[in-house]
Scaffold this active site. Structure first.
Site, PDB file in Angstrom:
ATOM      1  N   LYS A 201       5.649 -30.169 -84.821  1.00  0.00           N
ATOM      2  CA  LYS A 201       4.532 -30.067 -83.880  1.00  0.00           C
ATOM      3  C   LYS A 201       3.963 -28.634 -83.850  1.00  0.00           C
ATOM      4  O   LYS A 201       4.491 -27.745 -84.489  1.00  0.00           O
ATOM      5  CB  LYS A 201       4.998 -30.504 -82.491  1.00  0.00           C
TER       6      LYS A 201
HETATM    7  C1  LIG Z   1       6.167 -36.420 -82.210  1.00  0.00           C
HETATM    8  C2  LIG Z   1       5.573 -37.445 -81.362  1.00  0.00           C
HETATM    9  C3  LIG Z   1       6.298 -38.063 -80.331  1.00  0.00           C
HETATM   10  C4  LIG Z   1       7.768 -37.874 -80.122  1.00  0.00           C
HETATM   11  O1  LIG Z   1       8.206 -36.577 -80.033  1.00  0.00           O
HETATM   12  P1  LIG Z   1       9.730 -36.186 -80.401  1.00  0.00           P
HETATM   13  O2  LIG Z   1       9.849 -34.808 -79.800  1.00  0.00           O
HETATM   14  O3  LIG Z   1       9.840 -36.160 -81.889  1.00  0.00           O
HETATM   15  O4  LIG Z   1      10.609 -37.163 -79.745  1.00  0.00           O
HETATM   16  C5  LIG Z   1       5.626 -38.963 -79.523  1.00  0.00           C
HETATM   17  N1  LIG Z   1       4.340 -39.264 -79.705  1.00  0.00           N
HETATM   18  C6  LIG Z   1       3.605 -38.702 -80.691  1.00  0.00           C
HETATM   19  C7  LIG Z   1       2.164 -39.055 -80.812  1.00  0.00           C
HETATM   20  C8  LIG Z   1       4.207 -37.783 -81.564  1.00  0.00           C
HETATM   21  O5  LIG Z   1       3.491 -37.273 -82.563  1.00  0.00           O
END
Ligand SMILES: *Cc1c(COP(=O)(O)O)cnc(C)c1O
Length: 395
Positions: A186
């Site tokens: 992210k």
């Molecule tokens: C990455 C992501 C998640 C989940 O996040 P994690 O920290 O990996 O559990 C949920 N929704 C979207 C749209 C994402 O890109």
């Protein structure tokens, strides 16, 4: 989304603060933690930055979604309207709440189409989760209007969109709750981590307790804390929070750099007559983690996708064929493949996801390509990329 691209002195310093005291727990140990409250500091800084009253840092974006659902009263048998283009975590969090995902089509923002949501509302519908995919926004004000009109909870899955805004207001702050992910792919990362933000005091109080077994955190003795509600353990570790804190302080710089890179590439591609760009309701608020564009049809998109990778243009995604991000490929959901029987299978209103119609989304996703914008690209590499892309896209 470059969280993984940066790890330098600042991250090391914050982590070292924690290692020096050995206090890895975010609560208590006040007299030995040398004044370091990394999780708390992260929450204070993020809520200030996004201009919201409350923030709770937790162990992942998936955890943040689960906390948001539980804390706003969504549970067994409730229907939650979701888009078919997202990361599967959005859907998993609904299912794990015992609630039922109901798919509604996207529009050319690549997010839920506000005009189509009403058709999906039943007397069981309790909430809408809008997902601001690939760093840019839905028509969130229109979606909020629909939710207000029908008295539905609005949760924003802003996991991919920290630092983005719509008409000057941060994504994640329009709904009853907003969720972020700080996993390693992210925009900023804690290693693993997530956060829920809200202006609603009750949702915050619920979240704060729910994420730590329902504890009220009153007093300094864990054994004597009250536990007004049942919860789970979605706590963040101070080491992860420390990494995130250093990254959060770089967020403005990251977004600024992404925007400049994206603009260079987008401007160059705007001369390609067969390329249309994703609809971005407020271009100024785009966090610019991806450049997404449409080609004339499915065949052409597949062909160009291959051409781009042959020309060395990496980091391009054809989501329509991607196992992680689109309902078409979620056979595990369609067949309820799970080690254990799922609560939603017990309800009469549990849909057969093999029969879900998402034709509008299919037509869009078939011809969509997205390219990740990276921080590490040099100006030379960007120019090389532009050269290769414009030649592949000139047809
Ligand atoms: C990455 C992501 C998640 C989940 O996040 P994690 O920290 O990996 O559990 C949920 N929704 C979207 C749209 C994402 O890109």
């Amino acid at each position: 989304m470059p969280g993984f691209e940066i790890f330098s002195k600042e991250e090391q310093k914050e982590v070292y603060d924690v290692l020096e005291t050995g206090v890895l727990f975010r609560y208590g140990f006040d007299n030995v933690r040398n004044g370091h409250y990394k999780a708390k500091s992260f929450e204070d800084e993020l809520s200030k930055k996004l201009n919201v009253k409350y923030c709770h840092l937790c162990s992942s974006g998936t955890a943040a979604l689960s906390i948001a659902l539980a804390s706003s009263g969504i549970g067994a048998g409730d229907e939650v309207i979701v888009p078919p283009f997202t990361f599967i975590a959005t859907i998993e969090s609904v299912i794990n709440a015992g609630a039922i995902p109901v798919f509604s089509d996207i529009d050319e923002t690549l997010c839920l189409d506000p005009k189509l949501i009403e058709q999906k509302i039943s007397n069981k519908t309790k909430a809408v989760i809008v997902v601001h995919m690939c760093g840019s926004m839905a028509y969130i004000d229109e979606i909020k209007k629909v939710c207000d009109k029908h008295n539905l909870i609005l949760i924003e899955d802003s996991c991919q969109a920290v630092g983005a805004s719509y008409k000057g207001k941060s994504l994640g702050s329009f709904g009853d709750a907003g969720c972020f992910s700080f996993d390693p792919v992210k925009t900023i990362t804690c290693g693993e981590g997530g956060a829920i933000i809200t202006d609603n005091e009750q949702i915050y109080k619920n979240a704060f307790a729910y994420a730590d077994h329902g504890h009220d955190h009153i007093g300094n003795d864990r054994g004597l804390e009250g536990h007004p509600i049942l919860g789970v353990n979605y706590r963040i570790c101070e080491l992860n929070a420390a990494v995130g804190l250093a990254q959060l302080r770089k967020l403005d710089w990251i977004i600024d750099k992404q925007r400049k890179t994206k603009k260079m590439i987008k401007d160059a591609l705007s001369n390609c007559k067969n390329v249309r760009f994703r609809n971005i309701p407020d271009e100024q608020g785009d966090s610019a983690t991806f450049l997404s564009f449409f080609l004339p049809d499915e065949d052409k998109t597949r062909e160009i996708s291959k051409k781009l990778s042959a020309a060395g243009v990496d980091s391009c995604f054809y989501w329509y064929d991607n196992n992680w991000h689109y309902l078409k490929k979620w056979s595990h959901l369609k067949q309820f493949q799970s080690p254990a029987k799922l609560a939603i299978q017990m309800f009469d209103n549990c849909p057969d996801y093999n029969k879900t119609q998402i034709k509008v989304s299919d037509d869009i996703m078939k011809k969509t390509l997205s390219m990740l914008i990276k921080l590490s690209w040099s100006e030379e590499q960007i120019n090389e990329r532009i050269k290769n892309m414009t030649s592949a896209l000139d047809f």
